[in-house]
Write a protein that holds these residues in place. Structure first.
Motif, PDB file in Angstrom:
ATOM      1  N   ILE A 273       1.885 -70.916  53.943  1.00 16.66           N
ATOM      2  CA  ILE A 273       2.769 -69.839  54.525  1.00 16.66           C
ATOM      3  C   ILE A 273       4.201 -70.042  55.147  1.00 16.66           C
ATOM      4  O   ILE A 273       5.061 -69.366  55.091  1.00 16.66           O
ATOM      5  CB  ILE A 273       2.082 -68.727  55.300  1.00 16.66           C
ATOM      6  CG1 ILE A 273       0.802 -68.105  54.467  1.00 16.66           C
ATOM      7  CG2 ILE A 273       2.443 -67.729  56.067  1.00 16.66           C
ATOM      8  CD1 ILE A 273      -0.394 -67.596  55.400  1.00 16.66           C
ATOM      9  N   ASN A 274       3.900 -71.205  55.616  1.00 16.62           N
ATOM     10  CA  ASN A 274       5.117 -71.840  56.324  1.00 16.62           C
ATOM     11  C   ASN A 274       6.272 -72.474  55.462  1.00 16.62           C
ATOM     12  O   ASN A 274       6.490 -73.755  55.563  1.00 16.62           O
ATOM     13  CB  ASN A 274       4.798 -72.895  57.547  1.00 16.62           C
ATOM     14  CG  ASN A 274       5.820 -73.403  58.238  1.00 16.62           C
ATOM     15  OD1 ASN A 274       6.695 -72.669  58.456  1.00 16.62           O
ATOM     16  ND2 ASN A 274       5.708 -74.596  59.021  1.00 16.62           N
ATOM     17  N   THR A 275       6.692 -71.543  54.279  1.00 15.05           N
ATOM     18  CA  THR A 275       7.813 -72.077  53.523  1.00 15.05           C
ATOM     19  C   THR A 275       9.063 -71.218  53.368  1.00 15.05           C
ATOM     20  O   THR A 275       9.636 -71.359  52.393  1.00 15.05           O
ATOM     21  CB  THR A 275       7.149 -72.284  52.086  1.00 15.05           C
ATOM     22  OG1 THR A 275       6.484 -70.833  51.873  1.00 15.05           O
ATOM     23  CG2 THR A 275       6.173 -73.317  52.103  1.00 15.05           C
ATOM     24  N   GLN A 276       9.457 -70.749  54.648  1.00 11.09           N
ATOM     25  CA  GLN A 276      10.636 -70.031  54.705  1.00 11.09           C
ATOM     26  C   GLN A 276      11.815 -70.966  54.589  1.00 11.09           C
ATOM     27  O   GLN A 276      11.501 -71.991  55.016  1.00 11.09           O
ATOM     28  CB  GLN A 276      10.696 -69.160  55.926  1.00 11.09           C
ATOM     29  CG  GLN A 276       9.500 -68.052  56.072  1.00 11.09           C
ATOM     30  CD  GLN A 276       9.780 -66.966  55.003  1.00 11.09           C
ATOM     31  OE1 GLN A 276      10.936 -66.385  54.673  1.00 11.09           O
ATOM     32  NE2 GLN A 276       8.550 -66.548  54.369  1.00 11.09           N
ATOM     33  N   PRO A 277      13.005 -70.440  54.222  1.00 10.45           N
ATOM     34  CA  PRO A 277      14.159 -71.362  54.052  1.00 10.45           C
ATOM     35  C   PRO A 277      14.580 -71.977  55.528  1.00 10.45           C
ATOM     36  O   PRO A 277      15.196 -73.031  55.663  1.00 10.45           O
ATOM     37  CB  PRO A 277      15.199 -70.532  53.432  1.00 10.45           C
ATOM     38  CG  PRO A 277      14.551 -69.278  52.851  1.00 10.45           C
ATOM     39  CD  PRO A 277      13.127 -69.251  53.493  1.00 10.45           C
ATOM     40  N   ASP A 316       8.454 -77.921  68.498  1.00 12.37           N
ATOM     41  CA  ASP A 316       7.461 -77.279  67.602  1.00 12.37           C
ATOM     42  C   ASP A 316       7.836 -76.268  66.779  1.00 12.37           C
ATOM     43  O   ASP A 316       8.651 -75.310  67.455  1.00 12.37           O
ATOM     44  CB  ASP A 316       6.384 -76.718  68.614  1.00 12.37           C
ATOM     45  CG  ASP A 316       5.025 -76.371  68.024  1.00 12.37           C
ATOM     46  OD1 ASP A 316       5.122 -76.520  66.692  1.00 12.37           O
ATOM     47  OD2 ASP A 316       3.997 -76.496  68.666  1.00 12.37           O
ATOM     48  N   PHE A 317       7.717 -76.128  65.472  1.00 18.17           N
ATOM     49  CA  PHE A 317       8.289 -74.905  64.787  1.00 18.17           C
ATOM     50  C   PHE A 317       7.165 -74.392  63.812  1.00 18.17           C
ATOM     51  O   PHE A 317       6.292 -75.104  63.249  1.00 18.17           O
ATOM     52  CB  PHE A 317       9.411 -75.403  63.667  1.00 18.17           C
ATOM     53  CG  PHE A 317      10.556 -75.833  64.609  1.00 18.17           C
ATOM     54  CD1 PHE A 317      11.760 -75.161  64.818  1.00 18.17           C
ATOM     55  CD2 PHE A 317      10.373 -77.474  64.853  1.00 18.17           C
ATOM     56  CE1 PHE A 317      12.930 -75.855  65.415  1.00 18.17           C
ATOM     57  CE2 PHE A 317      11.828 -77.883  65.381  1.00 18.17           C
ATOM     58  CZ  PHE A 317      12.908 -77.123  65.673  1.00 18.17           C
ATOM     59  N   LEU A 318       6.983 -73.178  63.649  1.00 16.87           N
ATOM     60  CA  LEU A 318       6.117 -72.557  62.603  1.00 16.87           C
ATOM     61  C   LEU A 318       6.534 -71.209  62.485  1.00 16.87           C
ATOM     62  O   LEU A 318       6.773 -70.231  63.082  1.00 16.87           O
ATOM     63  CB  LEU A 318       4.485 -72.686  63.354  1.00 16.87           C
ATOM     64  CG  LEU A 318       3.596 -72.153  62.722  1.00 16.87           C
ATOM     65  CD1 LEU A 318       3.476 -73.129  61.227  1.00 16.87           C
ATOM     66  CD2 LEU A 318       2.234 -72.232  63.290  1.00 16.87           C
ATOM     67  N   ALA A 319       6.286 -70.900  61.047  1.00 11.06           N
ATOM     68  CA  ALA A 319       6.416 -69.493  60.635  1.00 11.06           C
ATOM     69  C   ALA A 319       5.150 -69.061  60.428  1.00 11.06           C
ATOM     70  O   ALA A 319       4.232 -69.482  59.447  1.00 11.06           O
ATOM     71  CB  ALA A 319       7.252 -69.459  59.060  1.00 11.06           C
ATOM     72  N   TYR A 320       4.631 -68.363  61.283  1.00 13.58           N
ATOM     73  CA  TYR A 320       2.979 -68.176  61.159  1.00 13.58           C
ATOM     74  C   TYR A 320       2.723 -66.688  61.023  1.00 13.58           C
ATOM     75  O   TYR A 320       3.404 -65.673  61.561  1.00 13.58           O
ATOM     76  CB  TYR A 320       2.325 -68.685  62.517  1.00 13.58           C
ATOM     77  CG  TYR A 320       2.598 -67.885  63.970  1.00 13.58           C
ATOM     78  CD1 TYR A 320       1.837 -66.726  64.371  1.00 13.58           C
ATOM     79  CD2 TYR A 320       3.666 -68.239  64.298  1.00 13.58           C
ATOM     80  CE1 TYR A 320       1.947 -66.219  65.445  1.00 13.58           C
ATOM     81  CE2 TYR A 320       4.193 -67.415  65.740  1.00 13.58           C
ATOM     82  CZ  TYR A 320       3.158 -66.490  66.147  1.00 13.58           C
ATOM     83  OH  TYR A 320       3.516 -65.728  67.311  1.00 13.58           O
TER      84      TYR A 320
END
Length: 726
Positions: A273-277, A316-320
């Motif tokens: 799911i964490n594949t945003q540009p 720390d980075f995450l599109a969650y």
């Protein structure tokens, strides 16, 4: 980017340069006979294993009244382990607990999730596991199972990990390892050791570089490691040792999946799911180091001083995903996805998190007699300090949009750094003593006591929710062991572990900022062990009771800061985990095996606030786990060895009410190892297939932050490795 590339290629470049100039033949370390102190050696696998994590020094595990597992550097390399979670395959009492790819590791031992801030040690000193922990520079990883009140001041029950660093060898050591797998991962590892100045100065250098590529799309990254250990024999009675590690890992993290309404999603490890540009890699930087001085007083007494430090920095980075509103039915799914795969997506960013740990320990060890009774005594003091600092995060109340598990649409970023970070400071002083009393050649009693003084403060970066408290507690431990024969030992033990909790400084709590009474866990354990040098086995019964804290509602419909004083944080019953551990291993002719099985009966008990949970099994705790490793040496082809590994885990509950479960699963790995010579140098080739039958399954189901997470097991993966001396 240029700086990143130089760091990434440095270990490989150094490995190539050293390969071109080194000519010494490898040899096994040999002890020196002219010293009062123990010689500087690597433990041989043939020796009766010891584990520093037990707190009883060099006592052999075969007769120590604890449950512990030791995984040596050879087993780590042979298994292809890269992270701590890869070592769970060696013990059936250890399992996954929110292990997202690209992030740091969580472990569950005997059904309790270990605390990454308090349940981890490095050469006996406390460290934080909230980072990427490398394995290439470790001589072994030790796991103490059960409460650890005498080994650690505060820690969650279940277990305690200790990483033991590789130390200098007595004879020249030159090893090069290269490994690739079918996902595109590629590793180079160089291990050098030896002694200079007529043996009085030793060194051990480990360099590693790895290109990272997970099975899921968008998980490319890299990591590097440089670790050096040295020692100086200042005299025959004194030894000075120093070591440091510098490591870095950059790789995007893969968030867990969740329920689709009341249904399980596909167990597909390729979904990310964490594949945003705007998705970015998590960046872990780690510097760790220590000094240790050992001084012999006489042939029976010595003292030791240690100083250790760890400096962590994390971006720390995450599109969650978290929850979902189903417009069609008007239902908000707070802890899962919508039935059609929709979810609310959030943009989380936390930059420049710093976690600094400093610890100093002094201890004295010795032996003496009182009449016909022998004593092995150890006593000392440990002081440690933990500082956590950060800056406001991007973790906002509003989602950036609605995503979907099956289409993964592109959504806008929201990098608004408006969410305060919680800064923490902690000081701990611990006094400890252990005594092993030898009453007869067969009967021993084991006594331990640790007294801890804690001082903790926390405050958010906007000045809110400040807490400040101190707490004292004492944790005892006692055991009795009996030698039933030269190879059989029976024992019984009782001990305590302790955790400390302060109520958050939030308006909702009537007791905000106050410390709860020390959360003391009690454990009893009964065991039987046998070890005759060729075969070994053990059987252990355990029972652990841990207090549980919860919110008691005072007014209103919910516990909320919008209603000050609406709830009180209290102790509400306990978690009781009891179980049976069986295990053993044997080498006989061409065959060898090592296996363990664990049965855990875990349940919530005596809750007044949520009585419906009483008697329920906690989420993500399988009742049965089996691990087995089998090896066979092919006589017709000298040097050829076949291996197989089997892991079986029973079903796990997904929701606290046990209404949904993930099925049990079984995975088989296979390997072929061939020892030969390459350019007249000892060389080992390994070909391994993980998940041989390509099973699809969910390996864990943690329920964290009031949300369901589901992590799929990896698909079939081919691994090829070469290990050579030069």
């Amino acid at each position: 980017m240029a700086t990143h590339n130089r760091f990434r290629l440095l270990p490989v470049a150094l490995a190539a340069a050293l390969c071109a100039t080194a000519h010494a033949q490898p040899a096994q370390p040999a002890p020196r006979a002219d010293t009062t102190l123990a010689p500087v050696t690597i433990r041989s696998a043939a020796q009766d294993a010891t584990a520093d994590v037990t707190g009883f020094g060099d006592q052999p595990l075969s007769s120590t009244p604890v449950s512990a597992t030791v995984v040596g550097s050879d087993a780590i390399a042979d298994s292809g382990a890269r992270t701590l979670r890869d070592l769970y395959r060696f013990d059936s009492s250890v399992g996954d607990a929110y292990n997202a790819s690209g992030y740091y590791d969580y472990a569950s031992v005997r059904g309790f999730v270990l605390d990454p801030s308090y349940n981890y040690r490095r050469d006996g000193l406390p460290i934080s596991a909230e980072t990427s922990l490398s394995l290439e520079h470790l001589e072994r990883v030790e796991l103490l199972k059960g409460t650890s009140g005498i080994q650690a001041g505060t820690s969650a029950p279940g277990g305690l990990f200790n990483a033991v660093v590789k130390r200098p060898t007595n004879e020249p050591l030159r090893r090069l390892r290269a490994e690739v797998n079918s996902n595109g991962n590629a590793l180079t590892h160089l291990d050098l050791g030896g002694r200079l100045a007529e043996g009085d100065f030793g060194y051990r250098l480990n360099l590693a570089g790895e290109r990272l590529k997970g099975e899921a799309r968008g998980t490319e990254g890299w990591r590097g490691l440089a670790a050096l250990a040295v020692d100086a024999r200042l005299s025959r009675d004194s030894l000075l040792e120093a070591e440091f590690e510098l490591s870095r890992r950059r790789q995007p993290s893969v968030p867990g999946l969740s329920l689709l309404g009341n249904a399980l999603p596909p167990a597909d490890p390729k979904i990310n799911i964490n594949t945003q540009p705007w998705s970015q890699p998590v960046d872990f930087r780690n510097f760790s180091g220590s000094l240790r001085y050992t001084q012999a007083i006489d042939a029976r007494w010595n003292w030791q001083a240690q100083l250790g430090t760890q400096r962590l920095r994390t971006d720390d980075f995450l599109a969650y995903p978290f929850g979902c509103f189903d417009a069609g039915s008007g239902t908000y799914y707070a802890d899962r996805y919508c039935p059609n795969g929709d979810f609310d997506l959030y943009d989380f960013r936390s930059l420049n998190e710093k976690r600094n740990t400093t610890a100093a320990q002094w201890r004295i060890n010795g032996q003496f007699e009182t009449g016909a009774v022998g004593h092995k005594l150890s006593a000392g003091v440990l002081t440690s300090r933990l500082r956590v600092r950060g800056q406001p995060q991007a973790d906002n109340n509003a989602a950036v949009g609605t995503g979907n598990l099956f289409t993964l649409p592109t959504l806008p970023a929201d990098a608004s750094f408006t969410d305060p970070f919680t800064n923490r400071s902690e000081r701990s002083t611990e006094f400890f003593a252990t005594d092993v009393i030898q009453w007869t050649p067969a009967l021993q009693t084991w006594l331990g006591l640790r007294h801890t003084r804690l001082d903790r403060q926390s405050v958010r970066t906007d000045g809110s929710r400040a807490t400040d408290y101190s707490q004292d507690f004492t944790t005892p431990w006692l055991a009795m062991s009996v030698k039933l024969s030269p190879v059989h030992t029976a024992y019984a033990s009782w001990g305590q572990g302790v955790e400390s909790e302060v109520v958050a400084g939030r308006a909702r709590y009537t007791n905000n900022g106050e410390a709860l009474p020390a959360l003391k866990s009690d454990q009893w354990e009964i065991g039987l062990k046998a070890d005759d040098g060729r075969s070994r086995w053990h059987a252990t019964l355990f029972n652990v009771a841990r207090p549980v804290s919860a919110d008691r509602l005072n007014t209103g419909a919910s516990c909320s800061d919008s209603t000050p004083g609406s709830c009180t944080r209290v102790i509400d019953g306990e978690a009781r985990h009891r179980g049976l551990e069986l295990g053993g291993g044997r080498r006989s002719g061409a065959w060898s095996y090592d296996t363990s099985v664990t049965w855990i009966d875990a349940e919530r008990r005596d809750s007044v606030l949520t009585p419906a949970l009483n008697g329920k099994r906690p989420t993500n705790v399988p009742q049965w786990v089996l691990r087995a490793n089998l090896g066979y040496s092919v006589a017709a082809v000298p040097g050829l060895r076949l291996g197989a590994h089997l892991s079986h885990e029973g079903n796990r509950t997904v929701l606290p009410d046990e209404s949904i479960k993930i099925p049990s699963w079984t995975r088989v790995d296979a390997s072929l190892r061939y020892d030969t010579r390459l350019m007249n140098r000892p060389t080992t080739w390994t070909v391994a297939i993980h998940n041989l039958f390509d099973r699809r399954y969910f390996q864990e189901s943690p329920y964290q932050y009031e949300h369901v997470y589901l992590f799929p097991g990896a698909s079939r993966t081919l691994r090829v490795a070469m290990d050579t001396a030069f």
